[in-house]
Design an enzyme around this catalytic site. Structure first.
Site, PDB file in Angstrom:
ATOM      1  N   MET A 305       0.819  -1.214   0.000  1.00 29.92           N
ATOM      2  CA  MET A 305       0.000   0.000   0.000  1.00 29.92           C
ATOM      3  C   MET A 305       0.848   1.257   0.000  1.00 29.92           C
ATOM      4  O   MET A 305       0.515   2.242  -0.649  1.00 29.92           O
ATOM      5  CB  MET A 305      -0.908  -0.032   1.228  1.00 29.92           C
ATOM      6  CG  MET A 305      -1.937   1.058   1.269  1.00 29.92           C
ATOM      7  SD  MET A 305      -3.118   0.879  -0.075  1.00 29.92           S
ATOM      8  CE  MET A 305      -4.250  -0.296   0.660  1.00 29.92           C
ATOM      9  N   ARG A 309       0.434   4.019  -2.616  1.00 35.17           N
ATOM     10  CA  ARG A 309       0.046   5.406  -2.329  1.00 35.17           C
ATOM     11  C   ARG A 309       0.948   6.398  -3.059  1.00 35.17           C
ATOM     12  O   ARG A 309       0.482   7.414  -3.570  1.00 35.17           O
ATOM     13  CB  ARG A 309       0.053   5.642  -0.812  1.00 35.17           C
ATOM     14  CG  ARG A 309      -1.145   4.984  -0.177  1.00 35.17           C
ATOM     15  CD  ARG A 309      -1.211   5.118   1.322  1.00 35.17           C
ATOM     16  NE  ARG A 309      -2.506   4.566   1.779  1.00 35.17           N
ATOM     17  CZ  ARG A 309      -2.876   4.430   3.035  1.00 35.17           C
ATOM     18  NH1 ARG A 309      -2.065   4.795   4.010  1.00 35.17           N
ATOM     19  NH2 ARG A 309      -4.063   3.932   3.336  1.00 35.17           N
ATOM     20  N   HIS A 448      -9.313   7.049  -3.467  1.00 37.23           N
ATOM     21  CA  HIS A 448      -8.890   5.647  -3.306  1.00 37.23           C
ATOM     22  C   HIS A 448      -7.513   5.517  -2.654  1.00 37.23           C
ATOM     23  O   HIS A 448      -6.832   6.494  -2.428  1.00 37.23           O
ATOM     24  CB  HIS A 448      -8.991   4.886  -4.628  1.00 37.23           C
ATOM     25  CG  HIS A 448      -8.017   5.263  -5.686  1.00 37.23           C
ATOM     26  ND1 HIS A 448      -7.759   4.460  -6.760  1.00 37.23           N
ATOM     27  CD2 HIS A 448      -7.237   6.355  -5.832  1.00 37.23           C
ATOM     28  CE1 HIS A 448      -6.861   5.047  -7.521  1.00 37.23           C
ATOM     29  NE2 HIS A 448      -6.536   6.180  -7.001  1.00 37.23           N
ATOM     30  N   GLU A 449      -7.186   4.291  -2.275  1.00 42.26           N
ATOM     31  CA  GLU A 449      -5.943   3.981  -1.526  1.00 42.26           C
ATOM     32  C   GLU A 449      -5.853   4.776  -0.236  1.00 42.26           C
ATOM     33  O   GLU A 449      -4.783   5.207   0.177  1.00 42.26           O
ATOM     34  CB  GLU A 449      -4.695   4.253  -2.389  1.00 42.26           C
ATOM     35  CG  GLU A 449      -4.643   3.519  -3.705  1.00 42.26           C
ATOM     36  CD  GLU A 449      -4.567   2.007  -3.551  1.00 42.26           C
ATOM     37  OE1 GLU A 449      -4.373   1.507  -2.441  1.00 42.26           O
ATOM     38  OE2 GLU A 449      -4.732   1.321  -4.576  1.00 42.26           O
ATOM     39  N   GLY A 450      -6.989   4.930   0.431  1.00 39.88           N
ATOM     40  CA  GLY A 450      -7.031   5.745   1.642  1.00 39.88           C
ATOM     41  C   GLY A 450      -7.371   7.168   1.272  1.00 39.88           C
ATOM     42  O   GLY A 450      -6.578   7.845   0.623  1.00 39.88           O
TER      43      GLY A 450
END
Lengths: 602, 602
Positions: A305, A309, A448-450
């Site tokens: 991740m 990110r 997305h991705e947090g």
């Protein structure tokens, strides 16, 4: 290469950042990169520009206009150009750009590889998502999977025969992975059967590759609750026979496609696992293979991740960058209106407010690209630096910069896309031009991705306090080194760098003090309630640092390119850096507005 | 009305702004509004909510998904719900809401009418554009046309039989009307024949009405050059016979539809005039009728443009407002994640960062609505105040506030739509929800009716210096009155209003000083180069003023609605107003970045 400068990315800027600023040729002394040379780096960059220009960019609008759909037979229909582009991409070997030679990789430095791959993101972010997800998946398996799993799944992925996904979210659990309910039931043969629904799975179904390798987070019954009970599984769309051939259809099926505002070339799916639509070996349940150890799934996913990110940040940067280049080209050629002095009609770039928008966009996208490549260089440093200390420091810096590298470009390069629409006027609002699609595509990145709100919590709640504050301290030290160089260089006639250094020093000192105030306030909920203001203040300061560092690196070189760097830095110090103070004021006084306001008053 | 609160607009807020804050019932003493009562105002608001909810909102998504197209016979195909909604709208008489009784109008105050009409903009901005353009056109003809023109064109427009357009821009002349080339050749019978192309003409063609009345800017050969040679013409799509029946087709034809990012229910067209496709009375050229005097076209258009600009601001507000209500509803019902204290899963409104986004959106949309209705009340005041001084002051304030009333909502209510997407997370990025469309629809507003950059030039270059600075002085005096009331009220336990008043006073004093610095700097090009920073600083200060005025008006009333007003004001003073100082600093030092940067360095 095209005769006129590309509107996809600026090779000149990439060369500046890689070779003049980051000095990536310095990596050639390290054993991992010994087979490379400035020439091989340049050749891969050439290849990327050519392929992105010829095979990715041309169908970007068509893919946007022709959304993926499900055919009566349940398969996903995409325009054929997507598959053709991806086959061409796979043939170049770029899928394995950073991977070890033993996996057929090029062993390119991550810094160079990210610059190479940015061409595809800028040319066609939707089509490029398939190989990008596949690379992340392969990376994760190489790091955490068994040798057999690598042989079985990674090699076909790097060859472009299989594509990969990351399957984390569920309809009821997006940001909150602790609440996932997909379960993996152990089988006597050591495999698992998975049951549940996964939402927002990009590349979750298509006919672009022979097979799809899902990396799925699920819980094994009886395990710890919350995130500590999450394990990771390889769940292929099609099971392999003992001899490695494509065999039986696994019990994972497409339940629906999400219809998005942008990013449309990428299928985004709801997948059902274990609903018995297919019955591998005669019984329902999606067959899965445990990756690594039980209950370590989230940490494996997060090792991927963090790079994902930074990848999102670079994707946002690429979209912002191509939007800026389109707007710049338009502003130089579109004639409209008069100058204040009455001359004209003039090209709209002659209007100061158009220059404001261009300089803002330039300072955002070039600043973000510097940040993304700086982080990529830290990945190289963490992996290959000769001293332990250098590797550790790179790791620390990377930790603290990751939430900024994701959130800042996804906020400000989106703003650059918005400015690109505005510069085009009414034309920018139409689909005859490209900039509205760039905006719509890029709007995904703050989500997305947090989400960016999650990144703010990650920065202030985790990365800044970690290791006794060592990461932030190190970051501010690095900023301090740049300030020292700038101060030593004195001031320039044109308003110069000692002035920037002084302004940056004020911001850095304030950040240090504000951070101490927050961490010692004794009220975590209060501290974290303003985390977004903190992320934004630190983010702008980091970009101001990178701008100062870039103009120092440019030295006294003349010509439009270097003048552009100096102009964007000047803009950023005049128009952007000062905005951090209002945010730091709010943080310093431990503003309670967000914490105190009850839901019914929102 | 629906049992649960509407997600289109807040009637409670409209009632507060109209009846508690602006006290529109005070207008009932004036002869023009003597037939009205609080009851009639409420009845029209009820009617608008009902019609917007039942006939406009339901096809908003369908109209977005089903873009206008040109049929083989050259006519424009729209979904039938648009025509049905507009027929229902016309039947209510709302088309003539503010018009004189002699024209079949309701003589509603503009303040009430704008609140009424906002329901349609929020429910379906694309469909509502047709009657809004028609009303603006009718208004202009009543003001500047002959009695015969009013009888011929306005009456069918107010009855909904004819629709109207404004045809200003050309492909090569959008913001720069001085450069239009459409020419109007005088004919022996007193009519004109028009030749040229008009671009971006909203509602420029369709089959929704029996006829379309274009108000066209064109130049009569031999007239003055630039804007001084522009005249205005009525050019109907279908000419009328001597007895007023629909007759021959005029030589104005649809040359193409623009395919837009949003606002799709409204056709946006390229129109060709005088290309001989039709030959009225046997010869090519679009028959046009001069409005008012020759060469006064631009001033006539601008008398309409000012109200159109406030209308754009209110449209942007309506879209931001409905987005905010959707996000609020989602945040209250969507369960995800835990509180910092570990409780949960909780509704996402429990997360402070979600509250930040909601409060930001609320402060933008309710602040913008207050500004729009305040301007509308000034229109009423300018037309009907009993003293000459009050009428003049209203006119001055309206002049200076118009660029802000256009630009601020179109910037910040768009930001509210962006926040509404972010609050929805991944779902907000899909077309299964409504918020991405609101964003796309609203993205037009910073562009049309004069880009926000043009508004900044209008404010600083024209409205502030006008009448020796009287407009700005009056505005700052009005702000000062609110500050006085707040200061006199003392401070409240919760951090209250004397504190806000002090912060607002600092901003107001700075604006006065900065304005003097700019106007006396002796370099118009330098002064205007930073006009956007000026517009943004003054805009935020004006909204801060209106927030203070709103909470003063709320007094010590209790309950969620009033707590919400106080919370949004608190947010605006904590998070937003402080941002003006960095902009004023830049203006104070006469920053030369934009002026000095050469085009090649952008």
């Amino acid at each position: 290469m095209a005769a006129s400068p590309s509107l996809i990315l600026s090779r000149r800027d990439l060369d500046f950042l890689l070779f003049e600023w980051l000095d990536v040729t310095g990596l050639l002394d390290r054993p991992r990169f010994a087979e490379h040379s400035r020439h091989t780096f340049a050749a891969v960059l050439d290849l990327a520009e050519e392929l992105a220009t010829e095979r990715f960019a041309p169908h970007n609008k068509k893919a946007d206009a022709t959304e993926p759909r499900i055919a009566p037979d349940g398969t996903v229909v995409l325009i054929e150009e997507i598959g053709q582009a991806l086959q061409a991409f796979a043939k170049t070997g770029l899928m394995a750009a950073t991977f070890d030679e033993q996996h057929g990789g090029m062993q390119l430095p991550t810094s160079v590889a990210k610059a190479v791959l940015a061409w595809f993101q800028a040319a066609n972010v939707g089509t490029s998502a398939y190989p990008f997800l596949t690379m992340a998946n392969a990376n994760c398996l190489i790091e955490h999977g068994s040798a057999e799993q690598v042989a079985t799944w990674v090699e076909p992925m790097l060859a472009g025969r299989f594509f990969g996904t990351m399957a984390l979210s569920e309809p009821q659990a997006g940001s909150s992975l602790a609440d996932i309910t997909t379960r993996a039931e152990p089988q006597p043969d050591g495999t698992y059967r998975l049951f549940g629904n996964k939402m927002w799975i990009s590349g979750g179904d298509h006919e672009l590759s022979e097979n799809i390798v899902h990396l799925v987070l699920a819980k094994v019954p009886g395990g710890p609750s919350g995130v500590k009970g999450i394990s990771m599984f390889v769940v292929p769309k099609i099971l392999l026979t003992d001899s490695g051939q494509l065999g039986e259809r696994n019990d994972v099926v497409l339940a629906g496609l999400n219809h998005k505002m942008g990013y449309r070339a990428t299928t985004n799916t709801l997948l059902n696992f274990g609903e018995g639509v297919h019955r591998p070996a005669g019984s329902p349940g999606a067959v899965g293979y445990l990756v690594g150890e039980l209950h370590h799934g989230l940490s494996y996913m997060f090792s991927m991740m963090n790079e994902a990110r930074i990848g999102v940040g670079l994707g946002a940067t690429a979209l912002g960058y191509t939007g800026y280049l389109h707007a710049l080209d338009y502003a130089r050629t579109r004639v409209q209106g008069r100058s204040v002095a009455g001359a004209g009609p003039v090209a709209i770039i002659e209007h100061p407010d158009v220059r404001r928008m261009l300089l803002a966009a330039k300072s955002y996208v070039e600043g973000a690209l510097a940040l993304g490549l700086y982080c990529a260089a830290l990945v190289d440093e963490q992996a290959t630096a000769t001293s332990v200390l250098a590797r550790e420091e790179a790791g620390l810096l990377l930790q603290v910069l990751t939430p900024i590298a994701k959130a800042w470009p996804s906020q400000w390069c989106l703003a650059a896309n918005d400015l690109a629409i505005q510069i085009h006027g009414g034309y920018g609002y139409t689909r005859d031009y490209d900039v509205e699609q760039f905006y719509r595509d890029n709007r995904l990145n703050p989500i997305h991705e947090g989400t960016n709100g999650i990144q703010a919590l990650d920065l202030l709640g985790r990365k800044v306090p970690m290791a006794g504050g060592a990461g932030l301290r190190l970051l501010l030290e690095r900023v301090g080194r740049t300030i020292e160089r700038a101060t030593a260089g004195g001031d320039r006639e044109d308003g110069g760098y000692a002035g920037y250094a002084a302004e940056l020093q004020v911001a850095v000192d304030r950040i240090a003090r504000t951070t101490a105030t927050l961490l010692t306030c004794g009220d975590t909920a209060l501290m974290l309630s303003n985390a977004t203001a903190y992320l934004e203040a630190v983010g702008h300061t980091v970009i101001a640092w990178l701008w100062l560092d870039q103009v120092l690196s440019a030295g006294s070189e003349s010509g439009a390119f270097y003048e552009g760097k100096r102009a964007a830095a000047r803009y950023f110090y005049a128009w952007e850096l000062p905005s951090v103070h209002a945010k730091l004021d709010l943080l310093d006084r431990l503003d309670r507005t967000l914490l105190d306001t009850p839901p019914e008053a929102c």
